[in-house]
Design an enzyme around this catalytic site. Sequence first.
Site, PDB file in Angstrom:
ATOM      1  N   ARG A  82       0.797  -1.065   0.011  1.00 34.85           N
ATOM      2  CA  ARG A  82       0.027   0.056   0.086  1.00 34.85           C
ATOM      3  C   ARG A  82       1.013   1.308   0.198  1.00 34.85           C
ATOM      4  O   ARG A  82       0.570   2.481  -0.703  1.00 34.85           O
ATOM      5  CB  ARG A  82      -1.055   0.026   1.126  1.00 34.85           C
ATOM      6  CG  ARG A  82      -1.991   0.985   1.244  1.00 34.85           C
ATOM      7  CD  ARG A  82      -3.139   0.742   2.326  1.00 34.85           C
ATOM      8  NE  ARG A  82      -2.643   1.045   3.736  1.00 34.85           N
ATOM      9  CZ  ARG A  82      -3.271   0.576   4.771  1.00 34.85           C
ATOM     10  NH1 ARG A  82      -4.533   0.250   4.795  1.00 34.85           N
ATOM     11  NH2 ARG A  82      -2.643   0.798   5.929  1.00 34.85           N
ATOM     12  N   LYS A 184      -2.580   6.389   1.247  1.00 34.81           N
ATOM     13  CA  LYS A 184      -2.527   6.947   2.621  1.00 34.81           C
ATOM     14  C   LYS A 184      -1.398   8.197   2.568  1.00 34.81           C
ATOM     15  O   LYS A 184      -0.262   8.056   2.817  1.00 34.81           O
ATOM     16  CB  LYS A 184      -1.874   5.843   3.462  1.00 34.81           C
ATOM     17  CG  LYS A 184      -2.532   5.781   5.093  1.00 34.81           C
ATOM     18  CD  LYS A 184      -2.339   4.482   5.505  1.00 34.81           C
ATOM     19  CE  LYS A 184      -2.612   4.795   7.111  1.00 34.81           C
ATOM     20  NZ  LYS A 184      -4.069   4.593   7.449  1.00 34.81           N
ATOM     21  N   GLU A 220     -16.403   6.278   4.000  1.00 31.54           N
ATOM     22  CA  GLU A 220     -15.603   5.745   5.171  1.00 31.54           C
ATOM     23  C   GLU A 220     -15.465   6.889   6.054  1.00 31.54           C
ATOM     24  O   GLU A 220     -16.141   8.088   6.153  1.00 31.54           O
ATOM     25  CB  GLU A 220     -14.372   5.208   4.866  1.00 31.54           C
ATOM     26  CG  GLU A 220     -13.128   6.319   4.350  1.00 31.54           C
ATOM     27  CD  GLU A 220     -11.901   5.592   4.279  1.00 31.54           C
ATOM     28  OE1 GLU A 220     -11.422   5.208   5.021  1.00 31.54           O
ATOM     29  OE2 GLU A 220     -11.149   5.863   3.008  1.00 31.54           O
TER      30      GLU A 220
HETATM   31  C1  LIG Z   1      -5.328   4.141   7.733  1.00 31.22           C
HETATM   32  C2  LIG Z   1      -6.463   4.193   7.255  1.00 31.22           C
HETATM   33  C3  LIG Z   1      -7.662   3.212   7.506  1.00 31.22           C
HETATM   34  C4  LIG Z   1      -7.331   2.060   8.176  1.00 31.22           C
HETATM   35  O1  LIG Z   1      -6.363   1.153   7.601  1.00 31.22           O
HETATM   36  P1  LIG Z   1      -5.710  -0.217   8.136  1.00 31.22           P
HETATM   37  O2  LIG Z   1      -4.828  -0.608   7.287  1.00 31.22           O
HETATM   38  O3  LIG Z   1      -6.928  -1.004   8.604  1.00 31.22           O
HETATM   39  O4  LIG Z   1      -5.099   0.388   9.487  1.00 31.22           O
HETATM   40  C5  LIG Z   1      -8.815   3.376   6.895  1.00 31.22           C
HETATM   41  N1  LIG Z   1      -9.022   4.886   6.424  1.00 31.22           N
HETATM   42  C6  LIG Z   1      -8.367   5.788   6.230  1.00 31.22           C
HETATM   43  C7  LIG Z   1      -8.666   6.885   5.609  1.00 31.22           C
HETATM   44  C8  LIG Z   1      -6.840   5.423   6.408  1.00 31.22           C
HETATM   45  O5  LIG Z   1      -6.007   6.482   6.407  1.00 31.22           O
END
Ligand SMILES: *Cc1c(COP(=O)(O)O)cnc(C)c1O
Length: 341
Positions: A82, A184, A220
């Site tokens: 990722r 991210k 989300e």
């Molecule tokens: C990091 C993140 C998540 C959660 O991802 P994990 O890999 O489960 O920690 C969900 N949504 C956003 C916007 C994120 O930045």
Amino acid sequence: MEKKNIDWSNIGFGYVKTDKRFVSNFKNGAWDGGVLTEDDTITISECAGVLQYAQTVFEGLKAYTTEDGRIVTFRPDLNASRFADSARRLEMPVYPEDKFVEAVLNTVKANEAYVPPYGTGATLYVRPYMFGSSPVIGVKPAEEYQFRVFTTPVGPYFKGGAKPITIRVSDFDRAAPHGTGHIKAGLNYAMSLHAIVTAHAEGFDENMYLDPQTRTKVEETGGANFLFVTKDGKVVTPKSNSILPSITRRSLMTVAKDYLGLEVEEREVLFDEVKDFAECGLCGTAAVISPVGKIVNKDQEIVFPSGMEEMGPITKKLYETLTGIQMGRIEAPEGWIVEVK
Ligand SMILES: *Cc1c(COP(=O)(O)O)cnc(C)c1O
């Protein structure tokens, strides 16, 4: 190895400086081998790409102690891939995925004294990140980059049990269609700060973001994906190109299907159907699952049948199974648990 004298159950969620961090620099088109250092400061140009145009991406994962005393991380290879996707989207050099995992494990090893003991609920949070370090004034990618990994111990997410939270549908959008919602990047968080500060001021724990184009579909929250459970026990998660692919959510879907024998669906979820679900939870590394008790959209209030006191029964099973796998109490699928040696 002697542990630091820390009150593990009461450390909360702030930054605590640990002994060592990993640093590697990208220069003249190549990454150097990197070093572990005690220096927790960074000196860069006042005109660095990260400072002017927010060229930075990050990851987050946890290291913790299993029931049988091993120090492990959970699926770090998925953080590595990722992270590579995030870098490519912001025109940054990819940090090799195998080296990423190695850097994570070595940084945890170097801070072993800060890995909380089993049973405390606390973990060592691991933060890999990368930023444009060379000067950029005309808008373009930087030429030099720094990749770093630091760790910080964090307390148990739920003190005294996981109480359902209340969220609101945000008037602000999180991620544009064809934008950067699926990576991210710090920039996605900078623009969410106003929405979360005002949500908190109005008494809500989190924001539910809808798709900006039609404002009819669930995306989300600022930092966690949604899981819903239908009244007939199916686990549903929203599908969209602008959702960040949570590793916790992907793991929970596997747990639902392969461990609990539940039907699972990743599909578009209309806000209009949310009122018909039996349970709702938010998934991410920090909490694994936070149960949602109530969703407020202007003058509409949706209260899930599981109520405001406890996690819904299927959410609870999912939570207990995944944390059981993580802590070594339940056998993990191949490759999920990676030991720090
Ligand atoms: C990091 C993140 C998540 C959660 O991802 P994990 O890999 O489960 O920690 C969900 N949504 C956003 C916007 C994120 O930045």
